[in-house]
Motif scaffolding. Structure first.
Motif, PDB file in Angstrom:
ATOM      1  N   VAL A   1       0.861  -1.195   0.000  1.00 24.70           N
ATOM      2  CA  VAL A   1       0.000   0.000   0.000  1.00 24.70           C
ATOM      3  C   VAL A   1       0.893   1.241   0.000  1.00 24.70           C
TER       4      VAL A   1
ATOM      5  N   VAL B   1      -8.150   9.252  -3.942  1.00 26.26           N
ATOM      6  CA  VAL B   1      -7.369   8.047  -4.291  1.00 26.26           C
ATOM      7  C   VAL B   1      -6.997   8.164  -5.763  1.00 26.26           C
TER       8      VAL B   1
ATOM      9  N   HIS C   1      -4.488   3.875  -7.073  1.00 27.10           N
ATOM     10  CA  HIS C   1      -4.338   3.069  -5.846  1.00 27.10           C
ATOM     11  C   HIS C   1      -3.510   3.754  -4.762  1.00 27.10           C
TER      12      HIS C   1
ATOM     13  N   LEU D   1      -3.406   6.215  -1.771  1.00 31.93           N
ATOM     14  CA  LEU D   1      -4.376   6.842  -0.859  1.00 31.93           C
ATOM     15  C   LEU D   1      -3.788   8.175  -0.401  1.00 31.93           C
TER      16      LEU D   1
ATOM     17  N   ARG E   1      -8.916  -4.540  -1.488  1.00 28.04           N
ATOM     18  CA  ARG E   1      -8.331  -3.233  -1.807  1.00 28.04           C
ATOM     19  C   ARG E   1      -9.420  -2.256  -2.273  1.00 28.04           C
TER      20      ARG E   1
ATOM     21  N   GLU F   1     -10.292   1.294  -0.532  1.00 26.65           N
ATOM     22  CA  GLU F   1     -10.222   2.584  -1.233  1.00 26.65           C
ATOM     23  C   GLU F   1     -11.563   3.306  -1.188  1.00 26.65           C
ATOM     24  N   GLU F   2     -12.650   2.552  -1.427  1.00 24.08           N
ATOM     25  CA  GLU F   2     -13.989   3.168  -1.420  1.00 24.08           C
ATOM     26  C   GLU F   2     -14.348   3.672  -0.021  1.00 24.08           C
TER      27      GLU F   2
ATOM     28  N   TYR G   1     -12.334   4.625   2.381  1.00 21.12           N
ATOM     29  CA  TYR G   1     -11.558   5.829   2.723  1.00 21.12           C
ATOM     30  C   TYR G   1     -12.116   7.067   2.005  1.00 21.12           C
ATOM     31  N   LYS G   2     -12.409   6.903   0.698  1.00 23.10           N
ATOM     32  CA  LYS G   2     -12.944   8.037  -0.079  1.00 23.10           C
ATOM     33  C   LYS G   2     -14.215   8.576   0.582  1.00 23.10           C
TER      34      LYS G   2
END
Ligand SMILES: Cc1cc2nc3c(=O)[nH]c(=O)nc-3n(C[C@H](O)[C@H](O)[C@H](O)COP(=O)(O)OP(=O)(O)OC[C@H]3O[C@@H](n4cnc5c(N)ncnc54)[C@H](O)[C@@H]3O)c2cc1C
Length: 369
Positions: free
Chosen positions: A141, A262, A265, A267, A309, A313-314, A316-317
């Protein structure tokens, strides 16, 4: 192979690294400078994050940061008002704070590559390779914590890099008699200047100016004499204060436009995910808050096989947008207002209505975390 690489060791990068290190995640921070160093920053931290920092042992109490709870606001025409800051904040230089957190990160097992600038990266099959002059580093990451403007933004071809941004930021530390509880915001044509105390009774004097001011007046000295000194509250301070830096720190091309959280990939956290105008005085609190959101999400990715993953990512966004989108937008409007002389006069007048002043502060700040 490393689990996480963080590009950039400012507050967002350092805090994320400390939290990941404490969770047992192998983490490397790539930072282009070496601690300790000064940065262009107003160095006022909103109390939004104070209880959290105290709870995780990262509040810099050993430096006795002054507690700040009143805002003085003035316009270049000489109108002035003072309001209480219900939440308030504290003052600490980035020179001290970042170095203090760097030492805490080392204690947490975080590794560092200092004096090392990341120039590009490549993601393939769950692994990212980060290129630097010192070599290539690999991790599962990668976190972008490289601040408001970086060679990484250029590499990523981020849209805001294509537009010239209109602002320059300039900072000194000075010595001058001052009430430690006060932060001042003095307006001038196409800009504003903040003054507040940091540790050891030093004052931070930091201003943001439209680049056109510098173009017209040629250099910083002339800009200050011809423009900043027009504000009758700022002029005497700037003229008589002892300057503690041999020359001011300057940064160019500050942009407040929105960014992707993001990208490929990576962050993003802190200013790399979105920068709030310094007028709001809570960019550092946002950087800290975004690290607090990000670290457990990344930790979960390593601890739970079923958490993919894409989900990370989703997740966190979504979290980032829900916490920060509104205040970034409010900050942008406030910034535009304060940059116009007449609108700035109106703003100073409007702070005479306490409810209106508190409402404006609330639009750009979050709840205590
Ligand atoms: C004029 C001005 C005044 C401000 N005043 C205040 C204030 O009073 N209060 C407040 O809360 N906020 C203030 N801010 C905002 C605050 O400074 C930022 O929001 C905060 O520093 C963001 O932290 P960060 O960790 O995201 O970025 P930064 O602190 O900028 O850290 C980014 C790090 O990444 C490193 N880096 C960049 N590119 C690379 C690369 N390619 N490879 C390796 N390392 C890299 C940099 O060297 C840097 O150390 C101000 C900002 C400005 C411009």
């Amino acid at each position: 192979m490393l689990q996480v690489i963080i590009i950039g060791g400012g507050l967002a990068g350092l805090l994320t690294a400390i939290l990941l290190g404490r969770a047992g995640i192998s983490t490397l921070v790539i930072e282009k400078k070496t601690y300790p160093f000064h940065r262009v920053c107003g160095e006022y931290i909103s109390n939004e994050v104070t209880p959290y920092l105290q709870s995780i042992g990262l509040y810099p109490k050993e430096f006795y940061p002054p507690k700040i709870n009143r805002l003085q606001i003035s316009s270049s025409r000489g109108n002035i008002n003072e309001i209480a800051l219900p939440m308030g904040g504290f003052g600490i230089s980035r020179f001290r704070l970042d170095h203090f957190w760097y030492l805490k990160a080392l204690e947490s097992g975080v590794k560092f590559e200092l004096d090392c600038s990341a120039s590009s990266f490549h993601y393939e099959n769950g692994i990212t390779k980060v290129q630097t002059k010192q070599g290539t580093f690999e991790a599962q990451v990668v976190i972008g914590a490289f601040g408001k403007r970086s060679s990484m933004d250029k590499y990523l071809n981020r849209p805001f890099m294509k537009k010239r941004s209109g602002y320059v930021g300039i900072k000194y530390h000075i010595k001058h008699p001052w009430d430690p509880g006060l932060i001042a915001l003095h307006g001038f044509k196409n800009g504003y200047c903040g003054i507040s105390m940091v540790e050891e009774e030093k004052l931070n004097l930091c201003y943001l100016s439209d680049r056109s001011n510098l173009r017209v007046h040629g250099d910083i000295d002339t800009l200050e004499k011809n423009v900043l000194h027009k504000n009758p509250y700022l002029a005497p301070i700037m003229a008589s204060a002892e300057r503690l830096f041999s020359k001011p720190l300057v940064i160019n091309e500050i942009s407040f436009t929105s960014k992707q959280v993001v990208e490929n990939h990576m962050l993003m956290t802190g200013d790399a995910a979105g920068m709030i105008t310094p007028l709001c005085g809570n960019g550092m609190a946002m950087a800290i808050h975004s690290a607090k959101i990000l670290a457990p999400i990344v930790t979960r990715f390593f601890q739970r096989r079923s958490y993919t993953r894409v989900q990370m990512e989703e997740h966190y966004k979504k979290e980032w947008q829900s916490k920060f989108s509104h205040r970034l937008l409010a900050g942008r409007y406030l910034q535009r207002l304060f940059h116009h002389e007449l609108a700035a006069e109106f703003l100073v007048y409007s702070t005479c209505i306490p409810q209106l002043a508190q409402w404006m502060v609330r639009q750009t700040h979050g709840e205590q975390i």
